[in-house]
Design a protein around this motif. Structure first.
Motif: not given
Length: 123
Positions: A92-110
């Motif tokens: 996909t063109p981007s990872a999932w970006t999850l933002c709570g207290e800070a932001c984290t990228e999830l699922g960027a690679s297979s």
């Protein structure tokens, strides 16, 4: 109330109120999508708002949607769920970006899907 979320093996702190956002780019339409979630008192995940930058296949604004600051925004009428499974195709063109207290990228690679669940009770 602050909370936390398990994202696979990671524990992520959430903002006051136990809410978080997920953002990603739609795999077909290449438009941005954003969802706001909260953890309910019974440890479930409730979608409180959704927004898209455009419209197209599979991403039409929901009922009651209105245009706000370049986004179509609406409040989905869906019940809380025990968990979310985020695909991790790596194509996909981007990872999932999850933002709570800070932001984290999830699922960027297979890899395996990333499951989001509220943290178990500490008490």
């Amino acid at each position: 109330m602050t909370g936390c979320l398990m994202a696979g093996a990671m524990m992520l702190a959430l903002a006051e109120g136990g809410s978080f956002t997920l953002e990603w780019t739609h795999s077909v339409e290449r438009e941005e999508w954003r969802e706001t979630w909260e953890i309910t008192e019974d440890h479930r995940l409730h979608l409180t708002e959704a927004a898209v930058k455009g419209s197209g296949a599979g991403m039409e604004p929901g009922e009651g949607g209105h245009f706000e600051d370049g986004w179509w925004v609406w409040v989905p009428d869906l019940p809380p769920v025990p968990a979310l499974n985020l695909a991790a195709s790596g194509k996909t063109p981007s990872a999932w970006t999850l933002c709570g207290e800070a932001c984290t990228e999830l699922g960027a690679s297979s890899g395996k899907p990333v499951q989001l669940v509220p943290c178990p009770d500490a008490g």
